[in-house]
Design a protein around this motif. Structure first.
Motif, PDB file in Angstrom:
ATOM      1  N   ASN A  39       0.969  -1.266  -0.042  1.00 22.71           N
ATOM      2  CA  ASN A  39      -0.056  -0.101   0.118  1.00 22.71           C
ATOM      3  C   ASN A  39       0.736   1.346  -0.246  1.00 22.71           C
ATOM      4  O   ASN A  39       1.223   1.747   0.951  1.00 22.71           O
ATOM      5  CB  ASN A  39      -0.825  -0.002   1.268  1.00 22.71           C
ATOM      6  N   THR A  40       1.267   1.734  -1.206  1.00 28.40           N
ATOM      7  CA  THR A  40       2.170   2.941  -1.410  1.00 28.40           C
ATOM      8  C   THR A  40       1.378   3.706  -2.479  1.00 28.40           C
ATOM      9  O   THR A  40       0.529   3.415  -3.249  1.00 28.40           O
ATOM     10  CB  THR A  40       3.550   2.483  -1.803  1.00 28.40           C
ATOM     11  N   LEU A  41       1.913   4.968  -2.443  1.00 34.04           N
ATOM     12  CA  LEU A  41       1.565   5.927  -3.482  1.00 34.04           C
ATOM     13  C   LEU A  41       1.956   5.345  -4.658  1.00 34.04           C
ATOM     14  O   LEU A  41       1.284   5.668  -5.943  1.00 34.04           O
ATOM     15  CB  LEU A  41       1.751   7.262  -3.262  1.00 34.04           C
ATOM     16  N   ALA A  42       3.141   4.940  -4.857  1.00 36.34           N
ATOM     17  CA  ALA A  42       3.576   4.340  -5.987  1.00 36.34           C
ATOM     18  C   ALA A  42       2.668   3.487  -6.763  1.00 36.34           C
ATOM     19  O   ALA A  42       2.706   3.079  -8.014  1.00 36.34           O
ATOM     20  CB  ALA A  42       4.914   3.590  -5.921  1.00 36.34           C
ATOM     21  N   ASN A  43       1.932   2.412  -6.033  1.00 31.66           N
ATOM     22  CA  ASN A  43       1.166   1.513  -6.400  1.00 31.66           C
ATOM     23  C   ASN A  43      -0.425   1.915  -6.521  1.00 31.66           C
ATOM     24  O   ASN A  43      -1.274   1.267  -6.715  1.00 31.66           O
ATOM     25  CB  ASN A  43       0.979   0.324  -5.602  1.00 31.66           C
ATOM     26  N   ASN A  44      -0.721   3.338  -6.267  1.00 27.19           N
ATOM     27  CA  ASN A  44      -1.781   4.045  -6.759  1.00 27.19           C
ATOM     28  C   ASN A  44      -1.986   4.714  -7.797  1.00 27.19           C
ATOM     29  O   ASN A  44      -1.359   5.961  -7.813  1.00 27.19           O
ATOM     30  CB  ASN A  44      -2.349   4.579  -5.092  1.00 27.19           C
ATOM     31  N   PRO A  45      -2.684   4.458  -8.976  1.00 27.88           N
ATOM     32  CA  PRO A  45      -2.462   5.104 -10.084  1.00 27.88           C
ATOM     33  C   PRO A  45      -3.383   6.515 -10.121  1.00 27.88           C
ATOM     34  O   PRO A  45      -3.217   7.405 -11.091  1.00 27.88           O
ATOM     35  CB  PRO A  45      -2.914   4.351 -11.244  1.00 27.88           C
ATOM     36  N   LYS A  46      -4.041   6.635  -9.084  1.00 29.58           N
ATOM     37  CA  LYS A  46      -5.001   7.982  -8.938  1.00 29.58           C
ATOM     38  C   LYS A  46      -4.312   9.085  -8.487  1.00 29.58           C
ATOM     39  O   LYS A  46      -4.731  10.111  -8.730  1.00 29.58           O
ATOM     40  CB  LYS A  46      -6.184   7.434  -7.893  1.00 29.58           C
ATOM     41  N   TRP A  47      -3.077   8.908  -7.883  1.00 26.26           N
ATOM     42  CA  TRP A  47      -2.292  10.122  -7.192  1.00 26.26           C
ATOM     43  C   TRP A  47      -0.989  10.052  -7.769  1.00 26.26           C
ATOM     44  O   TRP A  47      -0.158   9.352  -8.049  1.00 26.26           O
ATOM     45  CB  TRP A  47      -2.458   9.924  -5.850  1.00 26.26           C
ATOM     46  N   GLN A  48      -0.323  11.493  -7.665  1.00 30.17           N
ATOM     47  CA  GLN A  48       1.014  11.619  -7.837  1.00 30.17           C
ATOM     48  C   GLN A  48       1.518  12.593  -6.728  1.00 30.17           C
ATOM     49  O   GLN A  48       0.777  13.371  -6.157  1.00 30.17           O
ATOM     50  CB  GLN A  48       1.453  12.308  -9.373  1.00 30.17           C
ATOM     51  N   VAL A  49       2.851  12.456  -6.522  1.00 32.69           N
ATOM     52  CA  VAL A  49       3.491  13.107  -5.564  1.00 32.69           C
ATOM     53  C   VAL A  49       4.155  14.312  -6.260  1.00 32.69           C
ATOM     54  O   VAL A  49       5.133  13.900  -7.085  1.00 32.69           O
ATOM     55  CB  VAL A  49       4.523  12.343  -4.755  1.00 32.69           C
TER      56      VAL A  49
END
Length: 268
Positions: A39-49
């Motif tokens: 569960n990381t932002l890298a594995n969530n295509p909806k969001w970017q840092v």
């Protein structure tokens, strides 16, 4: 004799049921742990840092994106990895209603960016710090504040989860009503020519969690629903793994049956 057969069938059924339940529980536990540890932002295509989009990406931005602390609480923790992060949606939305929950801590603040183009952004800054006022903000990405309108009629409650909602009469309407814990606190006139915009969140070094992001259009269709827990596809993964497990089990059984039918001289 008949009673013995019935007892034998019951024992077999109980054994089969026990093995099936154990198998399902094992797959479920393994899958939940797998989803938690991926569960990381890298594995969530909806969001970017935002920090990873820079010409020279910051180390803390990559850490925030690729490692677990940002979503370790199954909520977006904007203060992890030295804080001062911005997370934005990878898609633009033409929305009618947009809402979220957030959990503040002492001295924390949150920017909710709801109107953005290539030059500037408009946001609500809700603050639990004496260093910042709760205000409507319009600023350039180069750092200059164009407008800052304090919100005076807001009763800040820093205990427990809070709710923010942004509503328009229609997605094309430029007038936005802003609600804090279901009480209207401000109105804002959408500045961009297009009603389509990304959604973004920004915070400082003091912990503030974001969760339950929901964006809907004029027809009530959900454009984005985000709980930051990576469990949205749990049942798809679960059923796929179960199907693969059963397939392997049946293949092994059929292979055993096939081997038993091979003549003894061929086995040698």
């Amino acid at each position: 004799m008949k009673n013995k057969i019935n007892v034998k069938h019951k024992v077999k059924f109980v054994l089969f049921l026990t093995l099936l339940i154990t198998q399902l529980l094992t797959i479920g536990i393994v899958l939940v742990n797998y989803l938690f540890f991926t569960n990381t932002l890298a594995n969530n295509p909806k969001w970017q840092v935002s920090k990873t989009q820079l010409y020279n990406p910051g180390y803390d931005g990559n850490s925030f994106k690729y490692f677990l602390p940002a979503l370790a609480k199954n909520s977006l923790n904007l203060s992890s990895w030295r804080g001062y992060h911005e997370v934005s949606s990878t898609e633009k939305f033409t929305w009618k209603e947009f809402s979220l929950n957030f959990l503040p801590s002492n001295q924390s603040y949150l920017y909710v960016i709801f109107d953005q183009n290539d030059e500037y952004f408009s946001a609500l800054r809700i603050s639990y710090s004496p260093l910042h006022t709760t205000a409507l903000i319009k600023a350039r990405y180069t750092g200059e504040f164009i407008e800052q309108t304090p919100i005076e009629n807001i009763s800040i409650n820093g205990e427990g989860w809070q709710k923010l909602a942004f509503k328009k009469d229609s997605s094309k309407n430029k007038n936005i009503q802003i609600f804090y814990n279901d009480k209207e606190i401000a109105t804002y006139n959408y500045a961009s020519e297009s009603a389509e915009s990304i959604i973004a969140f920004r915070a400082g070094q003091n912990q503030i969690l974001v969760d339950n992001v929901l964006i809907v259009d004029d027809n009530g269709k959900i454009l984005l629903k985000e709980n930051f827990d990576h469990l949205d596809n749990f049942w798809i993964y679960f059923l796929t793994l179960q199907a693969k497990f059963l397939l392997v089990k049946f293949l092994i059984r059929d292979l055993k049956i096939f081997l038993k039918k091979i003549p003894g001289n061929l086995k040698k």
